[in-house]
Each structure stands twice: as C-alpha cells, then as structure tokens.
Design a protein around this motif. Structure first.
Motif, short mmCIF file in Angstrom:
data_model
loop_
_atom_site.label_atom_id
_atom_site.label_comp_id
_atom_site.label_asym_id
_atom_site.label_seq_id
_atom_site.Cartn_x
_atom_site.Cartn_y
_atom_site.Cartn_z
N ALA A 246 15.37 -5.16 -2.29
CA ALA A 246 15.72 -5.00 -0.87
C ALA A 246 14.61 -4.29 -0.12
O ALA A 246 14.28 -4.67 1.01
N PHE A 247 14.01 -3.27 -0.73
CA PHE A 247 12.93 -2.55 -0.08
C PHE A 247 11.78 -3.50 0.25
O PHE A 247 11.20 -3.45 1.33
N ASP B 222 0.83 -1.20 0.00
CA ASP B 222 0.00 0.00 0.00
C ASP B 222 0.87 1.26 0.00
O ASP B 222 0.72 2.14 0.84
N ILE B 223 1.80 1.31 -0.96
CA ILE B 223 2.73 2.43 -1.07
C ILE B 223 2.57 3.08 -2.45
O ILE B 223 2.36 2.38 -3.44
N THR B 224 2.63 4.38 -2.49
CA THR B 224 2.49 5.10 -3.76
C THR B 224 3.79 5.03 -4.56
O THR B 224 4.86 4.73 -4.02
N GLN B 225 3.68 5.34 -5.84
CA GLN B 225 4.88 5.39 -6.67
C GLN B 225 5.86 6.42 -6.13
O GLN B 225 7.06 6.18 -6.09
N GLY B 226 5.34 7.56 -5.69
CA GLY B 226 6.19 8.62 -5.16
C GLY B 226 6.92 8.20 -3.90
O GLY B 226 8.12 8.48 -3.73
N ASP B 227 6.20 7.54 -3.00
CA ASP B 227 6.83 7.09 -1.75
C ASP B 227 7.89 6.03 -2.02
O ASP B 227 8.97 6.05 -1.42
N ALA C 27 9.58 5.69 -4.78
CA ALA C 27 10.69 6.38 -5.43
C ALA C 27 11.61 7.03 -4.40
O ALA C 27 12.84 6.91 -4.50
N LEU C 28 11.03 7.68 -3.41
CA LEU C 28 11.84 8.30 -2.35
C LEU C 28 12.64 7.27 -1.58
O LEU C 28 13.80 7.50 -1.24
N LEU D 150 14.85 6.81 -6.67
CA LEU D 150 14.48 6.98 -8.07
C LEU D 150 13.41 8.07 -8.16
O LEU D 150 12.88 8.50 -7.14
N SER D 151 13.08 8.48 -9.37
CA SER D 151 11.98 9.42 -9.53
C SER D 151 10.67 8.65 -9.64
O SER D 151 10.65 7.47 -9.98
N ARG D 152 9.57 9.35 -9.36
CA ARG D 152 8.26 8.74 -9.51
C ARG D 152 8.04 8.34 -10.96
O ARG D 152 7.46 7.29 -11.25
#
Length: 68
Positions: free
Chosen positions: A52-53, A15-20, A22-23, A27-29
């Motif tokens: 790894a994430f 439940d994580i956004t592309q932006g989150d 990326a941070l 990387l960029s969104r």
C-alpha cells in the motif's frame, strides 16, 4: 519454493531509507533490513502495508522462486 522480494528496489525507486519506510508502515528498521535480506518473512498484514505504501500489489514486491 523460496520467497524472494524486491523491497530494496522499490525503496530505491522512492529514495527512502529503511528507517523512514519502517516508520511509515509501523515496522522496525531491523525488520525492513531482515525482509530485504530474505531472513524474515513478513506477516500478510505487513506485506500489505508495504504494498500500500508503494501503491502496488504484494505480488509486485514478493514472489516465489524455484529452489535449485
């Protein structure tokens, strides 16, 4: 062979956004979006950071599919 991925599925599980995401992995969104859409193939380092994430292997996220 074509490289496919399940990044969107893994992201949805967390439940994580592309932006989150990326941070978290540096990387960029837009890069995350392009990876999910199969437009961009990430570097080995980026693929390893993503794995790894999610505490999994690169092969669980990225896989080859035979071309039709």
């Amino acid at each position: 062979m074509e490289l496919k991925n399940q990044l969107k599925v893994w992201r949805a599980k967390q439940d994580i956004t592309q932006g989150d995401l990326a941070l978290e992995v540096g990387l960029s969104r837009q890069s995350i979006n392009s990876i999910e859409r199969g437009i961009y193939v990430p570097s080995v380092i980026s693929a390893m950071k993503l794995a790894a994430f999610f505490k999994t292997t690169v092969e669980d996220i990225f896989y080859f599919e035979e071309e039709k």
